[in-house]
Write a protein that holds these residues in place. Structure first.
Motif, PDB file in Angstrom:
ATOM      1  N   UNK A 117       0.824  -1.208   0.000  1.00 62.01           N
ATOM      2  CA  UNK A 117       0.000   0.000   0.000  1.00 62.01           C
ATOM      3  C   UNK A 117       0.856   1.255   0.000  1.00 62.01           C
ATOM      4  N   UNK A 118       1.917   1.268   0.816  1.00 60.10           N
ATOM      5  CA  UNK A 118       2.760   2.462   0.881  1.00 60.10           C
ATOM      6  C   UNK A 118       3.529   2.645  -0.420  1.00 60.10           C
ATOM      7  N   UNK A 119       3.818   1.522  -1.123  1.00 57.03           N
ATOM      8  CA  UNK A 119       4.512   1.621  -2.402  1.00 57.03           C
ATOM      9  C   UNK A 119       3.628   2.273  -3.458  1.00 57.03           C
ATOM     10  N   UNK A 120       2.318   2.024  -3.392  1.00 56.18           N
ATOM     11  CA  UNK A 120       1.420   2.643  -4.367  1.00 56.18           C
ATOM     12  C   UNK A 120       1.408   4.160  -4.230  1.00 56.18           C
ATOM     13  N   UNK A 121       1.709   4.655  -3.027  1.00 56.48           N
ATOM     14  CA  UNK A 121       1.766   6.105  -2.817  1.00 56.48           C
ATOM     15  C   UNK A 121       2.881   6.726  -3.655  1.00 56.48           C
ATOM     16  N   UNK A 122       4.051   6.068  -3.692  1.00 52.98           N
ATOM     17  CA  UNK A 122       5.168   6.587  -4.472  1.00 52.98           C
ATOM     18  C   UNK A 122       4.909   6.431  -5.961  1.00 52.98           C
ATOM     19  N   UNK A 123       4.293   5.300  -6.331  1.00 53.65           N
ATOM     20  CA  UNK A 123       4.082   5.016  -7.756  1.00 53.65           C
ATOM     21  C   UNK A 123       3.021   5.935  -8.344  1.00 53.65           C
ATOM     22  N   UNK A 124       1.889   6.115  -7.645  1.00 52.95           N
ATOM     23  CA  UNK A 124       0.818   6.918  -8.238  1.00 52.95           C
ATOM     24  C   UNK A 124       1.218   8.390  -8.361  1.00 52.95           C
ATOM     25  N   UNK A 125       1.996   8.879  -7.398  1.00 53.16           N
ATOM     26  CA  UNK A 125       2.455  10.263  -7.501  1.00 53.16           C
ATOM     27  C   UNK A 125       3.396  10.466  -8.674  1.00 53.16           C
ATOM     28  N   UNK A 126       4.303   9.516  -8.871  1.00 57.97           N
ATOM     29  CA  UNK A 126       5.238   9.598  -9.989  1.00 57.97           C
ATOM     30  C   UNK A 126       4.504   9.496 -11.325  1.00 57.97           C
ATOM     31  N   UNK A 127       3.533   8.583 -11.409  1.00 57.67           N
ATOM     32  CA  UNK A 127       2.759   8.437 -12.641  1.00 57.67           C
ATOM     33  C   UNK A 127       1.967   9.703 -12.955  1.00 57.67           C
ATOM     34  N   UNK A 128       1.349  10.268 -11.926  1.00 59.33           N
ATOM     35  CA  UNK A 128       0.527  11.465 -12.131  1.00 59.33           C
ATOM     36  C   UNK A 128       1.360  12.620 -12.669  1.00 59.33           C
ATOM     37  N   UNK A 129       2.600  12.751 -12.169  1.00 64.25           N
ATOM     38  CA  UNK A 129       3.450  13.855 -12.638  1.00 64.25           C
ATOM     39  C   UNK A 129       4.017  13.587 -14.028  1.00 64.25           C
ATOM     40  N   UNK A 130       4.525  12.371 -14.254  1.00 67.18           N
ATOM     41  CA  UNK A 130       5.178  12.072 -15.526  1.00 67.18           C
ATOM     42  C   UNK A 130       4.193  11.981 -16.685  1.00 67.18           C
ATOM     43  N   UNK A 131       3.007  11.466 -16.424  1.00 70.42           N
ATOM     44  CA  UNK A 131       2.031  11.278 -17.495  1.00 70.42           C
ATOM     45  C   UNK A 131       0.934  12.336 -17.484  1.00 70.42           C
ATOM     46  N   UNK A 132       1.133  13.374 -16.681  1.00 71.81           N
ATOM     47  CA  UNK A 132       0.179  14.490 -16.619  1.00 71.81           C
ATOM     48  C   UNK A 132      -1.230  13.979 -16.297  1.00 71.81           C
ATOM     49  N   UNK A 133      -1.323  13.200 -15.232  1.00 73.20           N
ATOM     50  CA  UNK A 133      -2.600  12.626 -14.816  1.00 73.20           C
ATOM     51  C   UNK A 133      -3.106  13.245 -13.523  1.00 73.20           C
ATOM     52  N   UNK A 134      -2.622  14.438 -13.214  1.00 70.25           N
ATOM     53  CA  UNK A 134      -3.037  15.106 -11.975  1.00 70.25           C
ATOM     54  C   UNK A 134      -4.489  15.577 -12.126  1.00 70.25           C
ATOM     55  N   UNK A 135      -5.329  15.196 -11.192  1.00 70.95           N
ATOM     56  CA  UNK A 135      -6.734  15.587 -11.199  1.00 70.95           C
ATOM     57  C   UNK A 135      -7.129  16.092  -9.819  1.00 70.95           C
ATOM     58  N   UNK A 136      -8.251  16.799  -9.767  1.00 63.48           N
ATOM     59  CA  UNK A 136      -8.753  17.272  -8.476  1.00 63.48           C
ATOM     60  C   UNK A 136      -9.108  16.102  -7.572  1.00 63.48           C
ATOM     61  N   UNK A 137      -9.641  15.029  -8.171  1.00 61.17           N
ATOM     62  CA  UNK A 137      -9.960  13.843  -7.390  1.00 61.17           C
ATOM     63  C   UNK A 137      -8.707  13.252  -6.765  1.00 61.17           C
ATOM     64  N   UNK A 138      -7.623  13.214  -7.537  1.00 64.65           N
ATOM     65  CA  UNK A 138      -6.366  12.693  -7.021  1.00 64.65           C
ATOM     66  C   UNK A 138      -5.796  13.563  -5.914  1.00 64.65           C
ATOM     67  N   UNK A 139      -5.925  14.884  -6.066  1.00 63.90           N
ATOM     68  CA  UNK A 139      -5.410  15.798  -5.050  1.00 63.90           C
ATOM     69  C   UNK A 139      -6.131  15.613  -3.722  1.00 63.90           C
ATOM     70  N   UNK A 140      -7.403  15.240  -3.782  1.00 57.93           N
ATOM     71  CA  UNK A 140      -8.173  15.024  -2.561  1.00 57.93           C
ATOM     72  C   UNK A 140      -7.981  13.601  -2.038  1.00 57.93           C
ATOM     73  N   UNK A 141      -8.048  12.636  -2.954  1.00 59.48           N
ATOM     74  CA  UNK A 141      -7.996  11.234  -2.545  1.00 59.48           C
ATOM     75  C   UNK A 141      -6.647  10.785  -2.041  1.00 59.48           C
ATOM     76  N   UNK A 142      -5.563  11.296  -2.636  1.00 59.97           N
ATOM     77  CA  UNK A 142      -4.225  10.837  -2.257  1.00 59.97           C
ATOM     78  C   UNK A 142      -3.909  11.106  -0.792  1.00 59.97           C
ATOM     79  N   UNK A 143      -4.078  12.340  -0.286  1.00 61.68           N
ATOM     80  CA  UNK A 143      -3.786  12.554   1.140  1.00 61.68           C
ATOM     81  C   UNK A 143      -4.741  11.808   2.058  1.00 61.68           C
ATOM     82  N   UNK A 144      -5.991  11.612   1.629  1.00 62.58           N
ATOM     83  CA  UNK A 144      -6.927  10.837   2.448  1.00 62.58           C
ATOM     84  C   UNK A 144      -6.442   9.402   2.581  1.00 62.58           C
TER      85      UNK A 144
END
Length: 209
Positions: free
Chosen positions: A69-96
Motif C-alpha cells: 500500500x505504501x509503495x502505491x503512494x510513491x508510484x501513483x504520484x510519480x505516474x501522475x506527474x510524468x504522465x500528466x494525470x493530476x486531477x482534483x480527485x487525485x489531489x483530494x484522494x491521495x492525502x486521504x
C-alpha cells in the motif's frame, strides 16, 4: 470587385484561447492506485489486529499489505506527474489514502501495546491539524511540500515497516529509534508549516486590494 488572379485568401489561425481546456479523466491509473490503497486499509487493519501474537502468519501478511500500500503512494504520484494525470480527485484522494493507511498503522500498533499512545496522538494530531490548516490558507495561496516533509514521510514509513515486520527484538529496537527521529521531524515540520501559513496570511492581508 475583381480579385487578382494570384490572390489567396489569408489563412485563418485558430483562436486557441477559445478552445476548451483539456481535462484529465479521473478514471486513470494514478487514481486507480490511490483507490487501491484506500481499499487495502481495512484489510491491513484486520490482519494487524486479528492475530493476538506478533509473529504469526497474519502479522507477516499485515506487514506485506502495508508495504504494498505504501509503495502505491510513491508510484501513483510519480505516474501522475510524468504522465500528466493530476486531477482534483487525485489531489483530494491521495492525502486521504495516506492518512488512513498511516493512521491505521499507528493506532493498530498502539492498541497492541507496541507503540506508545502519545506518539500516535502527536503524529496523527499533527497530520490532521496541518491538513485542516491547508484548507484554511488555500485562499491565500499554496505552500509547497518541503524536503523536511518528504523526510518525515520516509522516516514514518520506514519506522512503521520495521515495527510491523516480526523480525525480532533487534529490528524492533531500530524501528523505535527511527520512529523517535520521525516524531522529531514530524513536529518540527509541523511548526514550520504553521509559521509559513501565518506569514502567508499576513502578507495577503497586508496586500493592497
Amino acid at each position: 470587385m475583381t480579385r487578382p488572379r494570384h490572390w489567396r485568401a489569408p489563412e485563418r489561425h485558430p483562436d486557441h484561447g477559445a478552445d476548451p481546456v483539456d481535462r484529465v479523466s479521473p478514471f486513470n491509473v494514478a487514481n486507480g492506485l490511490t483507490a487501491l490503497r484506500i481499499l487495502l486499509v481495512p484489510l491491513f487493519a484486520y490482519l494487524l489486529l486479528a492475530d493476538p501474537g506478533d509473529d504469526g502468519a497474519r502479522r507477516w501478511w499485515a506487514a506485506a499489505v502495508f508495504v504494498i500500500a505504501i509503495a502505491t503512494d510513491w508510484v501513483d504520484g510519480d505516474l501522475a506527474r510524468r504522465r500528466h494525470l493530476v486531477t482534483n480527485l487525485g489531489k483530494i484522494g491521495d492525502p486521504i489514502a495516506d492518512k488512513a493507511l498511516v493512521g491505521a498503522a499507528f493506532i493498530g500498533l498502539s492498541v497492541l501495546g507496541e507503540l506508545w499512545w502519545w506518539v500516535t496522538i502527536v503524529v496523527l494530531g499533527r497530520e490532521l491539524g496541518i491538513t485542516a490548516l491547508r484548507f484554511v490558507v488555500i485562499r491565500h495561496g499554496v505552500i509547497p511540500a518541503s524536503s523536511g516533509g518528504k523526510l518525515k514521510t520516509v522516516l514514518q514509513s520506514l519506522a512503521l515497516v520495521l515495527l510491523l515486520a516480526p523480525l525480532g527484538p533487534a529490528v524492533q529496537l531500530v524501528g523505535h529509534v527511527v520512529m523517535g527521529a520521525a516524531v522529531v521531524v514530524t513536529v518540527v515540520t509541523g511548526v514550520d508549516y504553521l509559521l509559513q501559513a501565518l506569514r502567508l496570511g499576513r502578507q495577503r492581508d497586508g496586500a493592497p486590494r
